[in-house]
Design a protein around this motif. Structure first.
Motif, PDB file in Angstrom:
ATOM      1  N   TRP A  52       0.537  -1.177  -0.060  1.00 28.60           N
ATOM      2  CA  TRP A  52      -0.038   0.039   0.225  1.00 28.60           C
ATOM      3  C   TRP A  52       0.998   1.176   0.205  1.00 28.60           C
ATOM      4  O   TRP A  52       1.937   0.986   0.430  1.00 28.60           O
ATOM      5  N   PRO A  53      -0.296   2.502  -0.427  1.00 30.36           N
ATOM      6  CA  PRO A  53       1.367   3.570   0.024  1.00 30.36           C
ATOM      7  C   PRO A  53       0.843   4.049   1.559  1.00 30.36           C
ATOM      8  O   PRO A  53      -0.340   3.762   1.463  1.00 30.36           O
ATOM      9  N   PRO A  54       1.460   4.618   2.055  1.00 33.58           N
ATOM     10  CA  PRO A  54       1.662   5.193   3.709  1.00 33.58           C
ATOM     11  C   PRO A  54       0.300   5.868   3.164  1.00 33.58           C
ATOM     12  O   PRO A  54       0.124   6.552   3.171  1.00 33.58           O
ATOM     13  N   ARG A  55      -0.535   4.874   4.737  1.00 32.05           N
ATOM     14  CA  ARG A  55      -1.466   6.153   5.099  1.00 32.05           C
ATOM     15  C   ARG A  55      -1.312   7.137   6.430  1.00 32.05           C
ATOM     16  O   ARG A  55      -0.136   7.093   7.332  1.00 32.05           O
ATOM     17  N   THR A  56      -2.741   7.401   6.813  1.00 27.29           N
ATOM     18  CA  THR A  56      -2.056   8.675   8.306  1.00 27.29           C
ATOM     19  C   THR A  56      -3.387   8.163   9.343  1.00 27.29           C
ATOM     20  O   THR A  56      -3.064   8.633  10.767  1.00 27.29           O
ATOM     21  N   GLU A  57      -3.895   7.532   8.823  1.00 25.63           N
ATOM     22  CA  GLU A  57      -5.178   7.242  10.220  1.00 25.63           C
ATOM     23  C   GLU A  57      -4.696   5.618  10.297  1.00 25.63           C
ATOM     24  O   GLU A  57      -4.632   4.794   9.689  1.00 25.63           O
ATOM     25  N   PRO A  58      -4.500   5.578  11.575  1.00 32.25           N
ATOM     26  CA  PRO A  58      -4.329   4.000  12.758  1.00 32.25           C
ATOM     27  C   PRO A  58      -5.761   3.556  12.021  1.00 32.25           C
ATOM     28  O   PRO A  58      -6.535   3.332  11.799  1.00 32.25           O
ATOM     29  N   PRO A  59      -4.835   2.123  12.220  1.00 41.31           N
ATOM     30  CA  PRO A  59      -6.311   0.894  12.587  1.00 41.31           C
ATOM     31  C   PRO A  59      -7.201   1.321  13.308  1.00 41.31           C
ATOM     32  O   PRO A  59      -6.578   1.786  13.829  1.00 41.31           O
ATOM     33  N   ASP A  60      -8.228   0.911  13.325  1.00 38.23           N
ATOM     34  CA  ASP A  60      -9.487   1.166  14.159  1.00 38.23           C
ATOM     35  C   ASP A  60      -9.564   0.390  15.828  1.00 38.23           C
ATOM     36  O   ASP A  60      -9.018  -0.927  15.846  1.00 38.23           O
ATOM     37  N   ASN A  61      -9.167   1.279  17.046  1.00 40.58           N
ATOM     38  CA  ASN A  61      -9.215   0.752  18.112  1.00 40.58           C
ATOM     39  C   ASN A  61      -7.563   0.061  18.530  1.00 40.58           C
ATOM     40  O   ASN A  61      -7.780  -0.735  18.914  1.00 40.58           O
ATOM     41  N   ALA A  62      -6.832   1.256  17.387  1.00 38.29           N
ATOM     42  CA  ALA A  62      -5.578   0.488  17.456  1.00 38.29           C
ATOM     43  C   ALA A  62      -4.252   0.699  19.125  1.00 38.29           C
ATOM     44  O   ALA A  62      -4.741   1.851  19.304  1.00 38.29           O
ATOM     45  N   PRO A  63      -4.279  -0.200  19.357  1.00 43.67           N
ATOM     46  CA  PRO A  63      -3.344  -0.471  20.799  1.00 43.67           C
ATOM     47  C   PRO A  63      -2.248   0.948  20.607  1.00 43.67           C
ATOM     48  O   PRO A  63      -1.362   0.906  19.736  1.00 43.67           O
ATOM     49  N   HIS A  99      -4.150  15.469  21.232  1.00 48.74           N
ATOM     50  CA  HIS A  99      -5.643  14.065  21.131  1.00 48.74           C
ATOM     51  C   HIS A  99      -5.786  12.932  21.740  1.00 48.74           C
ATOM     52  O   HIS A  99      -4.662  12.924  22.199  1.00 48.74           O
ATOM     53  N   PRO A 100      -6.876  12.922  21.997  1.00 49.52           N
ATOM     54  CA  PRO A 100      -7.490  12.155  22.699  1.00 49.52           C
ATOM     55  C   PRO A 100      -7.676  11.225  22.780  1.00 49.52           C
ATOM     56  O   PRO A 100      -7.651   9.801  23.583  1.00 49.52           O
ATOM     57  N   HIS A 101      -7.137  10.226  21.405  1.00 55.02           N
ATOM     58  CA  HIS A 101      -6.698   8.756  20.926  1.00 55.02           C
ATOM     59  C   HIS A 101      -5.938   8.332  20.199  1.00 55.02           C
ATOM     60  O   HIS A 101      -6.113   7.132  19.514  1.00 55.02           O
ATOM     61  N   LYS A 102      -5.259   9.655  19.934  1.00 56.48           N
ATOM     62  CA  LYS A 102      -4.344   9.155  18.295  1.00 56.48           C
ATOM     63  C   LYS A 102      -2.924   7.907  19.321  1.00 56.48           C
ATOM     64  O   LYS A 102      -2.613   8.706  20.077  1.00 56.48           O
ATOM     65  N   PRO A 103      -2.710   6.748  18.516  1.00 53.43           N
ATOM     66  CA  PRO A 103      -2.216   5.514  19.476  1.00 53.43           C
ATOM     67  C   PRO A 103      -0.665   6.060  18.819  1.00 53.43           C
ATOM     68  O   PRO A 103       0.170   7.089  18.401  1.00 53.43           O
ATOM     69  N   PHE A 104       0.117   5.529  20.384  1.00 53.20           N
ATOM     70  CA  PHE A 104       1.549   6.281  19.868  1.00 53.20           C
ATOM     71  C   PHE A 104       2.222   4.963  20.102  1.00 53.20           C
ATOM     72  O   PHE A 104       2.125   3.784  20.662  1.00 53.20           O
ATOM     73  N   GLU A 159      -5.626   3.543  29.693  1.00 48.02           N
ATOM     74  CA  GLU A 159      -5.288   3.298  28.264  1.00 48.02           C
ATOM     75  C   GLU A 159      -4.429   1.505  28.806  1.00 48.02           C
ATOM     76  O   GLU A 159      -4.223   1.328  27.749  1.00 48.02           O
ATOM     77  N   LEU A 160      -4.344   1.060  29.727  1.00 47.82           N
ATOM     78  CA  LEU A 160      -3.448   0.481  30.606  1.00 47.82           C
ATOM     79  C   LEU A 160      -3.881  -0.852  29.288  1.00 47.82           C
ATOM     80  O   LEU A 160      -3.206  -1.660  28.367  1.00 47.82           O
ATOM     81  N   ASP A 161      -4.937  -1.096  29.012  1.00 51.02           N
ATOM     82  CA  ASP A 161      -6.113  -2.587  28.838  1.00 51.02           C
ATOM     83  C   ASP A 161      -5.249  -2.428  27.360  1.00 51.02           C
ATOM     84  O   ASP A 161      -5.144  -4.057  27.152  1.00 51.02           O
ATOM     85  N   ASN A 162      -5.611  -1.195  26.256  1.00 51.99           N
ATOM     86  CA  ASN A 162      -5.155  -1.387  25.253  1.00 51.99           C
ATOM     87  C   ASN A 162      -3.708  -0.584  24.690  1.00 51.99           C
ATOM     88  O   ASN A 162      -4.037  -0.059  23.613  1.00 51.99           O
ATOM     89  N   THR A 163      -3.090  -0.838  25.168  1.00 49.24           N
ATOM     90  CA  THR A 163      -1.853  -0.816  25.446  1.00 49.24           C
ATOM     91  C   THR A 163      -0.923  -2.260  25.559  1.00 49.24           C
ATOM     92  O   THR A 163      -1.071  -3.288  26.444  1.00 49.24           O
ATOM     93  N   TRP A 217      -0.780  -7.473  26.580  1.00 49.91           N
ATOM     94  CA  TRP A 217      -1.728  -7.102  26.433  1.00 49.91           C
ATOM     95  C   TRP A 217      -3.091  -7.307  26.588  1.00 49.91           C
ATOM     96  O   TRP A 217      -3.899  -8.315  26.210  1.00 49.91           O
ATOM     97  N   PRO A 218      -3.956  -6.930  27.723  1.00 54.29           N
ATOM     98  CA  PRO A 218      -4.836  -7.495  28.692  1.00 54.29           C
ATOM     99  C   PRO A 218      -6.079  -7.345  27.910  1.00 54.29           C
ATOM    100  O   PRO A 218      -6.746  -8.056  27.870  1.00 54.29           O
ATOM    101  N   HIS A 219      -6.186  -6.440  26.357  1.00 54.12           N
ATOM    102  CA  HIS A 219      -7.097  -6.325  26.022  1.00 54.12           C
ATOM    103  C   HIS A 219      -7.751  -7.112  25.354  1.00 54.12           C
ATOM    104  O   HIS A 219      -8.499  -7.858  24.810  1.00 54.12           O
ATOM    105  N   ARG A 220      -6.154  -7.783  24.181  1.00 53.50           N
ATOM    106  CA  ARG A 220      -6.485  -9.456  23.815  1.00 53.50           C
ATOM    107  C   ARG A 220      -6.001 -10.370  24.584  1.00 53.50           C
ATOM    108  O   ARG A 220      -6.820 -11.502  24.105  1.00 53.50           O
TER     109      ARG A 220
END
Length: 773
Positions: free
Chosen positions: A26-37, A221-226, A335-339, A430-433
């Motif tokens: 793919w060409p690079p995109r700027t939006e992360p996957p949904d609910n990205a950890p 930003h409230p939810h941009k993943p890092f 954010e710990l559960d989804n890290t 990864w507690p969420h997973r």
């Protein structure tokens, strides 16, 4: 070795199953996957297999243990036996030589597998995350840039920001002083600091900055993943710790390394880290790697050696505290559960402290040919430094007996292809997973090249197949994501080569063939050993004589992988990899003019002014009666030299790994315009020092210790002594001791090399290497 028409025709090829993303290129995109950890990768430097509580240690690591309890511990995870190669493999998913890092980035001998920088066509881990919409952070040790490019004039293309990180705070070299770091970088800029605050400690500083990065992102930003890569300077030398942490472990290691190994193995069995039938190998006995029985040591040796381990344990404890602060931050943000949090080491525990350890790491460590290494002549000096060990006046490392214990239950250490060199802890949380009970242990084989494919697989990232308009090389690693949920999932990585400093190893389906490298001996004389590591993980039973066909098969597989990954030429032990330098470094042989107000010059650039050679230092000043302070300072507590004025006397001293050697003070006239310091290098690792004032020779001191190529570790200051001081006594009394008079310029003019300097011995080293190849 077999003949090959072009050793680098397939440079960058992989040897394991290449991971294939289920998604199209793919060409690079700027939006992360949904609910990205979020993703946090923690690498602890030189941490042994058994150094965490959840892997059998008595060291308090409750925060990391909690991650293990809620996640997965891997007990058959492998890296390379050396730091820069592991980091290159982690960043790229390629084998280390294919990633240009077959050795540490402090050598640049001119071969593709040892380029000392990452290939510019290969997307790195942070570049992939950033292309998927992540903010990317890095803290700590980089060590993936050749040392000739570390200065303000260096090519930054291999610095962290240019390889995918949005923010970086740390140090670019192999190590630094944890109490007074010699050179920190904030992004692409050197941090401007003359004196660190009282109680400063690098791990705490890095953690403060990590939290600041996270908070800054969330405020914006409230939810941009890092994605965060936190590469600790601990627990690499120098073993520096905070006094309160050291006190916590006082007398904890009086029992010695033999009992400690037994205790850790027992805990490992209880924790399910190793099988109950696991055999503890005898103490390491290979020449130069051997360890004495603790009970054979004198009481003074036991007391001193235990102190070193107390400091080491304190460092590990502090790393755990750092981890706890990051976890608390994520928990507070919800954010710990989804890290995803991954904790590992870059290689096994290090035996760089040799038999007795040292309060000064560089003592007797010259890498230059012809320079004798001594380690038994300084015991009384180290014992006298007992209470200071771990503090800012020392650069310690523990004796290799503790490294043996830290690698329990495996043999040998960092820089060998035995398991002690490359089998390390790996915790994945990864507690969420997570869909399994707590405290899960996985025994499937995995390798550091698998980490990037695994993270891509777990999150569902898209991966570019080119960089800078050139096609990327397929990963050598394979995803082990399936093992996170399924204890019976087979390993996807069935074979792997190892190479470090000429030592070789090859793993395939539970068997491993390897060699123990003795430097400066013909490779053809080396015998391949064979271990069925699936049943004999501590490599006790050499089965080479029972399975000669398998040995030959694995040795041939190693050679094939070596040709495909750019492993050749092998390092023979003659030092030639340090000596060969590109023509671009010839500028470092030219004179340099420094002025008051200049920032501290960079270590490697300034080392070339005096390494193995004579140098003249000319100070143009306007001295008047009563002026005082530092004229120039080069180095710190690790080693250095100092020219200063006090009581109208010119004073010069060399500090060599804790020992000071001073030239007799020279009374100064009421006024002076020039001082000349001649450091003449006649050979034998000594300087003959002469001081002249306004052209008149005023003092001469023959036979002072010359500082070798890796020293001083801090660069040159003019008009004060920044950060770690060359002379601690002077620092306690005067601080950075700025010069009160008028300094105009300080000119360094490099002179002739000593008869036994590396450059003079280069042809000899080439001959040795060719003979052994």
């Amino acid at each position: 070795m077999s003949e090959q028409p072009d050793p680098y025709e397939n440079f960058g090829g992989s040897i394991g199953r290449t991971f294939r993303s289920s998604q199209p290129w793919w060409p690079p995109r700027t939006e992360p996957p949904d609910n990205a950890p979020n993703v946090v990768v923690i690498v602890v430097d030189d941490l042994g297999f058994s150094d965490l509580g959840c892997y059998g240690s008595e060291i308090d690591t409750p925060n990391i243990d909690a991650l293990a309890d809620s996640g997965t511990r891997y007990t058959n995870f492998h890296v390379t036996p050396l730091c820069s190669p592991t980091r290159a493999a982690l960043m790229t998913g390629l084998n280390s030589h294919a990633a240009g890092m077959g050795y540490v980035s402090n050598a640049d001998p001119g071969f593709p597998g040892y380029a000392a920088e990452l290939p510019d066509n290969q997307p790195t881990m942070p570049e992939i995350f950033r292309a998927n919409g992540y903010r990317t952070f890095m803290l700590g040790k980089w060590h993936l840039t050749k040392d000739s490019e570390l200065s303000e004039a260096g090519d930054r293309s291999s610095w962290p920001l240019q390889r995918g990180f949005d923010e970086y705070y740390g140090f670019l070299e192999a190590m630094t002083n944890l109490h007074q770091p010699h050179r920190l970088y904030d992004g692409n800029s050197v941090v401007d600091v003359d004196r660190y605050p009282e109680g400063y400690y690098l791990t705490d500083d890095l953690t403060d900055r990590a939290l600041r990065m996270i908070h800054g992102l969330r405020a914006s930003h409230p939810h941009k993943p890092f994605f965060m890569y936190f590469a600790h300077g601990a627990v690499h030398a120098p073993l520096h710790a905070k006094e309160a942490d050291i006190v916590k472990y006082r007398d904890r290691y009086a029992m010695g390394w033999d009992r400690l190994r037994q205790q850790r193995l027992a805990r490992q069995v209880d924790l399910g880290i190793v099988e109950p039938a696991t055999e503890l190998p005898p103490r390491n006995s290979e020449p130069g790697e051997d360890v004495r029985a603790w009970e054979e040591l004198s009481p003074d040796e036991q007391r001193l050696f235990a102190r070193y381990m107390e400091v080491y344990a304190a460092m590990v404890d502090n790393v755990d505290t750092s981890m706890g602060r990051i976890v608390d931050c994520l928990r507070e943000l919800g954010e710990l559960d989804n890290t995803i949090i991954l904790v590992t080491s870059d290689n096994g525990a290090s035996r760089e402290g040799n038999e007795q350890g040292s309060s000064h790491y560089f003592r007797g460590r010259s890498p230059e040919p012809g320079k004798a290494r001594q380690e038994k002549d300084f015991f009384e000096l180290d014992l006298a430094n007992f209470d200071a060990i771990g503090g800012p006046t020392t650069w310690p490392h523990y004796p290799r007996g503790w490294a043996m214990a830290c690698n329990t239950p495996f043999r040998l250490y960092k820089t060998t292809t035995f398991a002690g060199g490359h089998q390390v802890p790996l915790i994945l949380s990864w507690p969420h997973r997570a869909s399994h009970p707590n405290a899960i242990v996985r025994e499937q084989y995995a390798h550091v090249t698998d980490v990037l494919p695994t993270l891509v697989d777990l999150i569902g990232l898209d991966v570019p197949r080119e960089r800078n308009g050139r096609p990327a090389v397929p990963w050598a690693g394979s995803s082990f994501a399936a093992t996170f949920d399924d204890p019976d999932a087979p390993t996807a990585h069935n074979e792997q080569y190892y190479e470090v400093l000429g030592g070789r190893g090859y793993y395939r389906d539970g068997w491993e063939a390897l060699t123990y490298r003795v430097p400066l001996t013909p490779f053809s004389d080396e015998r391949w050993q064979l271990y069925h590591v699936a049943e004999d993980p501590t490599e006790l039973h050499d089965l080479a004589d029972d399975h000669p066909a398998l040995v030959a098969e694995l040795a041939a597989a190693w050679e094939d992988a070596a040709w495909r990954n750019g492993v050749f030429p092998l390092y023979e032990g003659g030092g030639i990899n340090y000596l060969i330098r590109p023509d671009s470094e010839k500028a470092f042989d030219e004179p340099v003019v420094l002025r008051p107000g200049y920032p501290t010059t960079e270590r490697y650039r300034t080392s070339r002014l005096l390494a193995g050679r004579s140098v003249r230092i000319e100070v143009d000043w306007r001295f008047e009666h009563g002026d005082r302070g530092i004229v120039l300072a080069h180095g710190g507590q690790e080693s250095g030299y100092l020219l200063y004025v006090d009581d109208d006397e010119l004073r010069f001293l060399v500090s060599s790994c804790g020992e000071e050697h001073a030239v007799c003070p020279v009374p100064l006239p009421g006024r002076s315009e020039r001082v000349t310091v001649d450091l003449h290098s006649p050979g034998g690792g000594r300087w003959d020092v002469s001081l002249a004032v306004d052209g008149d020779l005023r003092a001469h001191a023959p036979g002072l210790p010359q500082l070798f190529s890796f020293m001083p570790f801090e660069g040159i200051d003019v008009g004060l002594d920044r950060r770690s001081p060359v002379c601690w006594r002077l620092y306690e009394r005067e601080g950075t001791f700025p010069f009160t008079g008028t300094l105009e310029t300080v000119t360094y003019t490099p002179g002739e090399h000593a008869p036994d300097a590396p450059e003079v011995l280069l042809d000899q080293a080439r001959a040795v290497g060719s003979a052994l190849e």
